[in-house]
Motif scaffolding. Sequence first.
Motif, mmCIF file in Angstrom:
data_model
loop_
_atom_site.group_PDB
_atom_site.id
_atom_site.type_symbol
_atom_site.label_atom_id
_atom_site.label_comp_id
_atom_site.label_asym_id
_atom_site.label_seq_id
_atom_site.Cartn_x
_atom_site.Cartn_y
_atom_site.Cartn_z
ATOM 1 N N PRO A 94 -26.878 -74.507 -26.797
ATOM 2 C CA PRO A 94 -26.883 -75.366 -27.757
ATOM 3 C C PRO A 94 -27.252 -75.051 -29.420
ATOM 4 C CG PRO A 94 -28.991 -74.010 -26.959
ATOM 5 C CD PRO A 94 -27.674 -73.932 -26.064
ATOM 6 N N ILE A 106 -33.333 -84.478 -28.587
ATOM 7 C CA ILE A 106 -31.566 -84.521 -28.777
ATOM 8 C C ILE A 106 -31.157 -82.973 -29.426
ATOM 9 C CG2 ILE A 106 -29.903 -85.408 -29.087
ATOM 10 C CD1 ILE A 106 -33.116 -87.777 -29.671
ATOM 11 N N THR A 108 -27.463 -80.870 -28.960
ATOM 12 C CA THR A 108 -25.922 -80.967 -29.189
ATOM 13 C C THR A 108 -26.167 -79.434 -28.217
ATOM 14 O OG1 THR A 108 -26.001 -79.215 -31.508
ATOM 15 C CG2 THR A 108 -25.547 -82.470 -31.326
ATOM 16 N N ASP A 109 -24.785 -79.704 -27.756
ATOM 17 C CA ASP A 109 -24.545 -77.931 -26.770
ATOM 18 C C ASP A 109 -23.251 -78.228 -26.779
ATOM 19 O OD1 ASP A 109 -24.163 -75.978 -25.028
ATOM 20 O OD2 ASP A 109 -25.601 -77.383 -23.764
ATOM 21 N N ILE A 115 -24.223 -83.902 -24.473
ATOM 22 C CA ILE A 115 -25.587 -83.852 -25.674
ATOM 23 C C ILE A 115 -27.088 -84.029 -24.761
ATOM 24 C CG2 ILE A 115 -27.070 -85.016 -27.718
ATOM 25 C CD1 ILE A 115 -23.983 -86.425 -28.792
ATOM 26 N N HIS A 116 -27.682 -83.657 -24.936
ATOM 27 C CA HIS A 116 -29.152 -83.444 -23.839
ATOM 28 C C HIS A 116 -29.810 -84.625 -24.492
ATOM 29 C CE1 HIS A 116 -27.113 -79.701 -21.669
ATOM 30 N NE2 HIS A 116 -27.428 -79.634 -22.988
ATOM 31 N N GLU A 129 -21.242 -87.166 -22.829
ATOM 32 C CA GLU A 129 -20.643 -86.410 -23.318
ATOM 33 C C GLU A 129 -19.355 -87.912 -23.297
ATOM 34 O OE1 GLU A 129 -18.670 -84.037 -19.563
ATOM 35 O OE2 GLU A 129 -19.845 -85.568 -18.030
ATOM 36 N N PRO A 141 -19.717 -81.110 -30.320
ATOM 37 C CA PRO A 141 -20.491 -81.835 -31.313
ATOM 38 C C PRO A 141 -20.943 -80.577 -31.562
ATOM 39 C CG PRO A 141 -20.683 -81.257 -28.772
ATOM 40 C CD PRO A 141 -19.683 -81.337 -28.480
ATOM 41 N N VAL A 144 -27.189 -83.096 -35.466
ATOM 42 C CA VAL A 144 -27.408 -84.128 -35.032
ATOM 43 C C VAL A 144 -28.097 -84.857 -36.144
ATOM 44 C CG1 VAL A 144 -28.972 -83.494 -33.604
ATOM 45 C CG2 VAL A 144 -28.475 -85.414 -33.005
ATOM 46 N N ILE A 152 -28.117 -92.857 -32.387
ATOM 47 C CA ILE A 152 -27.702 -90.996 -32.423
ATOM 48 C C ILE A 152 -26.462 -90.257 -33.514
ATOM 49 C CG2 ILE A 152 -27.576 -89.006 -31.492
ATOM 50 C CD1 ILE A 152 -28.739 -90.006 -28.864
ATOM 51 N N VAL A 154 -23.632 -87.401 -34.843
ATOM 52 C CA VAL A 154 -22.991 -86.410 -34.380
ATOM 53 C C VAL A 154 -22.099 -85.713 -34.318
ATOM 54 C CG1 VAL A 154 -22.287 -84.850 -32.004
ATOM 55 C CG2 VAL A 154 -24.301 -86.543 -31.896
ATOM 56 N N ASP A 156 -18.355 -84.146 -35.665
ATOM 57 C CA ASP A 156 -18.083 -83.134 -34.066
ATOM 58 C C ASP A 156 -16.751 -81.954 -34.879
ATOM 59 O OD1 ASP A 156 -15.621 -82.246 -32.590
ATOM 60 O OD2 ASP A 156 -15.905 -83.979 -31.208
#
Length: 367
Positions: A94, A106, A108-109, A115-116, A129, A141, A144, A152, A154, A156
């Motif tokens: 993460p 939220i 990012t991973d 994203i969880h 995903e 990602p 966030v 949301i 994010v 990249d």
Amino acid sequence: MVQLLLRTERRFLRVGVRLACIAVLLAAPAWASKSHKEKETEAAPPDLLLEGGRKLHYERSFSGEKEVEGKRGFFTKLIDVVAGEPDHPHLVRPYSIAVDSKGRAIVTDPGANGIHIFDFENHKYKFIERRDKSRESMRSPQCVALDAQDNIYVTDSETGKIFVFEPSGKFRRTIGSLKGGEGFFKRPTGIAIDSAAQRIYITDTLRDKVFVLDMDGSVVQAIGKKGNGDVEFNLPTELLVRDQSLFVVDAMNFRVQFLDRSGAFQSAVGRIGDSSGTMYRPKGIGVDSEGHLYVVDGLWGVVQVFDRQGQLLYYFGGRGTGIGEFQLPAGLFIDHEDRIFVVDSFNRRVQVFRYYGLPKQAMGARP
């Protein structure tokens, strides 16, 4: 939903194979006491008592879907014993975190390439995903941010684009996507949304700039250049918009710069070093209800807290795997109740603390 049904079906197939075992388990009087014996948990660190009656309190940590489920019933536990516990998605590597107006976290991973979304109040979990998409595939990602409607955003870092999702997780659009599929940004990292002013702030780390966009994604301003002077950057990363200030992590100048919304210099905090008050790998930042600036140092595994004059007030954490310790921490977010979410990246978890400041009447009485 289809994946959930398939997972449930597989579990009950396994239950059918082992159904005869249930009677044996229930018949054994020692089964309940042994199977329900919980592992001893590590004691939480004591509250950090601060000046004027303030304090910092450790609340909890979470690392995957399992913590969202809530209390499991007897028959659910029974099925787990017979069929084995289901596979629970978990944090892999993460990096960044934001908390929306409903209290959902939220995260990012980049390690999981997605994203969880942790919804503890409603005991729901979702993973977003966009793999194997021909043109708009999300590959790495990074940071966030959320707008006023909880959409949301994010960054990249690999594709050079910003991915935008609805609060439900449904893909909405990309920002910075050029013809041919390339991204406008060389390495977008930090992101902040000013919904009131209808502006998006993005650090382009390899360009040593902060880009200001309108909500349609058009660039309206570029702030900064490479260097070590005022409004000059050396690999800027995370950023934050709060009140009238723009805070920028100037990573390889080992500081955080405070700018106004137009990009004019206000002040800076930090210098290179390995002692308290200095920075070596500044990462995530946040500001609490009293205006204190929190800065994660990824190398030293601590969070340092400064006032607006750059004075170190206190710090917490330390390198390790125990509760309240960090290994390569990255993102940080402070919600409206002064809960401090720290992404403990190498420990594959998020740790949550809470800052208790002065009562409002005491703050008003100060000279």
